[in-house]
Motif scaffolding. Structure first.
Motif, mmCIF file in Angstrom:
data_model
loop_
_atom_site.group_PDB
_atom_site.id
_atom_site.type_symbol
_atom_site.label_atom_id
_atom_site.label_comp_id
_atom_site.label_asym_id
_atom_site.label_seq_id
_atom_site.Cartn_x
_atom_site.Cartn_y
_atom_site.Cartn_z
ATOM 1 N N LYS A 25 0.829 -1.205 0.000
ATOM 2 C CA LYS A 25 0.000 0.000 0.000
ATOM 3 C C LYS A 25 0.868 1.261 0.000
ATOM 4 O O LYS A 25 0.596 2.223 -0.725
ATOM 5 N N VAL A 26 1.933 1.261 0.804
ATOM 6 C CA VAL A 26 2.843 2.406 0.847
ATOM 7 C C VAL A 26 3.592 2.523 -0.477
ATOM 8 O O VAL A 26 3.743 3.622 -1.023
ATOM 9 N N GLN A 28 2.590 1.551 -3.381
ATOM 10 C CA GLN A 28 1.630 2.023 -4.380
ATOM 11 C C GLN A 28 1.388 3.522 -4.231
ATOM 12 O O GLN A 28 1.263 4.239 -5.222
ATOM 13 N N SER A 29 1.352 3.998 -3.002
ATOM 14 C CA SER A 29 1.176 5.427 -2.760
ATOM 15 C C SER A 29 2.332 6.223 -3.360
ATOM 16 O O SER A 29 2.132 7.282 -3.951
ATOM 17 N N ASN A 32 2.076 5.983 -7.252
ATOM 18 C CA ASN A 32 0.933 6.756 -7.754
ATOM 19 C C ASN A 32 1.217 8.254 -7.788
ATOM 20 O O ASN A 32 0.543 8.994 -8.500
ATOM 21 N N ASN A 33 2.207 8.695 -7.030
ATOM 22 C CA ASN A 33 2.609 10.104 -7.013
ATOM 23 C C ASN A 33 3.870 10.332 -7.845
ATOM 24 O O ASN A 33 4.661 11.222 -7.570
ATOM 25 N N ASN A 71 5.126 16.360 -3.952
ATOM 26 C CA ASN A 71 4.285 15.178 -3.768
ATOM 27 C C ASN A 71 4.448 14.516 -2.403
ATOM 28 O O ASN A 71 3.721 13.578 -2.082
ATOM 29 N N ASN A 74 1.310 14.387 -0.233
ATOM 30 C CA ASN A 74 0.350 13.345 -0.595
ATOM 31 C C ASN A 74 0.699 12.018 0.071
ATOM 32 O O ASN A 74 -0.181 11.295 0.538
ATOM 33 N N ILE A 75 1.986 11.708 0.111
ATOM 34 C CA ILE A 75 2.443 10.469 0.754
ATOM 35 C C ILE A 75 2.115 10.521 2.246
ATOM 36 O O ILE A 75 1.576 9.567 2.806
ATOM 37 N N ASN A 78 -1.536 9.965 3.021
ATOM 38 C CA ASN A 78 -1.939 8.564 2.915
ATOM 39 C C ASN A 78 -1.482 7.745 4.118
ATOM 40 O O ASN A 78 -2.164 6.820 4.536
ATOM 41 N N ILE A 79 -0.338 8.078 4.674
ATOM 42 C CA ILE A 79 0.230 7.316 5.789
ATOM 43 C C ILE A 79 -0.354 7.746 7.128
ATOM 44 O O ILE A 79 -0.594 6.921 8.005
ATOM 45 N N GLU A 82 -3.467 5.927 8.691
ATOM 46 C CA GLU A 82 -3.472 4.464 8.652
ATOM 47 C C GLU A 82 -3.257 3.934 10.068
ATOM 48 O O GLU A 82 -2.217 4.184 10.680
#
Length: 105
Positions: A25-26, A28-29, A32-33, A71, A74-75, A78-79, A82
């Motif tokens: 998941k990390v 991919q984050s 994705n950026n 970016n 954004n990371i 997302n973190i 969680e």
């Protein structure tokens, strides 16, 4: 693009498949950026220097990656929320992280 190092501390009660899912998941984050991951290193379960969220141990995972500075927010977004991640830290990395192939050149 700048190099960064991200260390996440995961809840020690997670099963192996949950650790793998969080790692993916990390990753991919980051991708994705428009980031590029050089290395992911799982250190395993280690004792913490002090208690964090009533935990005395955590599972350490370190990511070396390249990303545009704008970016990073954004990371972090997302973190941050969680629940399985009990702590994280993003720092500027070394100028270039070399893979084993690059070091032999």
């Amino acid at each position: 693009m700048r190099n960064y190092e991200l260390m996440i501390l995961l809840d020690p009660s997670l099963q192996e498949e949950e650790i793998s899912a969080m790692t993916k998941k990390v990753q991919q984050s980051i991708t994705n950026n428009q980031g590029k991951i050089f290395r992911t290193n799982q250190w395993g379960k280690r004792k913490l220097a002090y208690e964090i969220k009533k935990k005395t141990e955590a599972i350490y995972v370190v990511f070396d990656f390249e990303l545009e500075p704008e970016n990073i927010a954004n990371i972090e977004k997302n973190i941050k929320y969680e629940e399985k991640i009990i702590r994280y830290l993003i720092v500027l990395g070394q100028e270039k992280v070399l893979s084993a192939k690059d070091q032999n050149k």
